[in-house]
Design a protein around this motif. Structure first.
Motif, PDB file in Angstrom:
ATOM      1  N   ASP A  14     -42.029  65.297 -28.869  1.00  0.00           N
ATOM      2  CA  ASP A  14     -43.401  65.355 -29.355  1.00  0.00           C
ATOM      3  C   ASP A  14     -44.001  64.028 -28.937  1.00  0.00           C
ATOM      4  N   TYR A  16     -47.148  61.513 -29.311  1.00  0.00           N
ATOM      5  CA  TYR A  16     -48.310  61.176 -30.129  1.00  0.00           C
ATOM      6  C   TYR A  16     -49.047  59.999 -29.519  1.00  0.00           C
ATOM      7  N   THR A  18     -52.450  57.335 -30.644  1.00  0.00           N
ATOM      8  CA  THR A  18     -53.298  56.958 -31.772  1.00  0.00           C
ATOM      9  C   THR A  18     -54.756  57.141 -31.371  1.00  0.00           C
ATOM     10  N   ASN A  19     -55.493  57.907 -32.160  1.00  0.00           N
ATOM     11  CA  ASN A  19     -56.894  58.147 -31.825  1.00  0.00           C
ATOM     12  C   ASN A  19     -57.774  56.989 -32.305  1.00  0.00           C
ATOM     13  N   GLU A  21     -59.642  56.648 -34.725  1.00  0.00           N
ATOM     14  CA  GLU A  21     -59.594  56.394 -36.170  1.00  0.00           C
ATOM     15  C   GLU A  21     -58.276  55.733 -36.576  1.00  0.00           C
ATOM     16  N   VAL A  23     -55.342  57.150 -36.245  1.00  0.00           N
ATOM     17  CA  VAL A  23     -54.416  58.189 -36.712  1.00  0.00           C
ATOM     18  C   VAL A  23     -53.632  58.727 -35.522  1.00  0.00           C
ATOM     19  N   GLU A  24     -52.322  58.910 -35.704  1.00  0.00           N
ATOM     20  CA  GLU A  24     -51.524  59.471 -34.601  1.00  0.00           C
ATOM     21  C   GLU A  24     -51.802  60.965 -34.465  1.00  0.00           C
ATOM     22  N   GLU A  25     -52.071  61.376 -33.239  1.00  0.00           N
ATOM     23  CA  GLU A  25     -52.324  62.787 -32.945  1.00  0.00           C
ATOM     24  C   GLU A  25     -51.253  63.282 -31.980  1.00  0.00           C
ATOM     25  N   LEU A  26     -50.786  64.499 -32.216  1.00  0.00           N
ATOM     26  CA  LEU A  26     -49.840  65.124 -31.284  1.00  0.00           C
ATOM     27  C   LEU A  26     -50.623  65.589 -30.062  1.00  0.00           C
ATOM     28  N   VAL A  27     -50.231  65.124 -28.868  1.00  0.00           N
ATOM     29  CA  VAL A  27     -50.963  65.515 -27.659  1.00  0.00           C
ATOM     30  C   VAL A  27     -50.132  66.382 -26.720  1.00  0.00           C
TER      31      VAL A  27
END
Length: 166
Positions: A14, A16, A18-19, A21, A23-27
């Motif tokens: 997975d 991730y 960090t966006n 904001e 926050v870690e996002e799964l990409v």
């Protein structure tokens, strides 16, 4: 079996980032049905990605972060190209956000994302989509096996079980 050079590794991950904001996002995600399989030490993967997996074994889980410098580099504002509109004659004009497959004078393939379309040109950002981002990988090592002589000869894996791809 432990991961080492000239071994074929199959793993899930997975990825991730960090966006804005924070926050870690799964990409991106691979699954056990469709794992990432690669020849370790052959230079196909990011060097730091391999460094973090060195000595990890089958069935082990891993969790590590790569800084942008260790991944795809910082975003380079200079890495834009202006493509003359004539290049797209007879085909649909690309729109902002489109990813274009490009090739340099040496035949290296890469992608550019259209950032604007002006009167006579299409402006393309040549940075890797993940440039400037720290990457966070988590996953499981599914399988590690010695590479076959053919795989070593070709410099890449032929699938999780070593059979040739058709």
């Amino acid at each position: 079996m432990k991961i080492q050079a000239e071994h074929v590794v199959s793993l899930t991950y997975d990825l991730y980032v960090t966006n804005q904001e924070g926050v870690e996002e799964l990409v991106e995600r691979t699954t056990e049905e469709q794992p990432l399989t690669f020849l370790f030490g052959a230079g196909q993967m990011l060097p730091k990605f391999e460094e973090n997996l060195d000595g990890v074994g089958t069935g082990d889980t891993y969790d590590f972060k790569l800084t942008a410098e260790d991944a795809y580099g910082q975003h380079d504002p200079e890495a834009v190209a202006s493509l003359p509109k004539e290049m797209f004659e007879g085909q649909e004009m690309p729109e902002v956000g489109n990813i274009l497959p490009l090739q340099d004078n040496h035949g290296n393939r890469f992608q550019g994302q259209v950032v604007s379309v002006v009167e006579d040109a299409v402006i393309v950002d040549l940075n890797h989509p993940m440039a400037g981002q720290d990457l966070h990988f988590k996953g499981t090592i599914l399988n590690v096996r010695p590479a076959t002589p053919e795989e070593l000869d070709h410099g890449h894996a032929h699938g999780p079980d070593g059979h040739h791809h058709h």
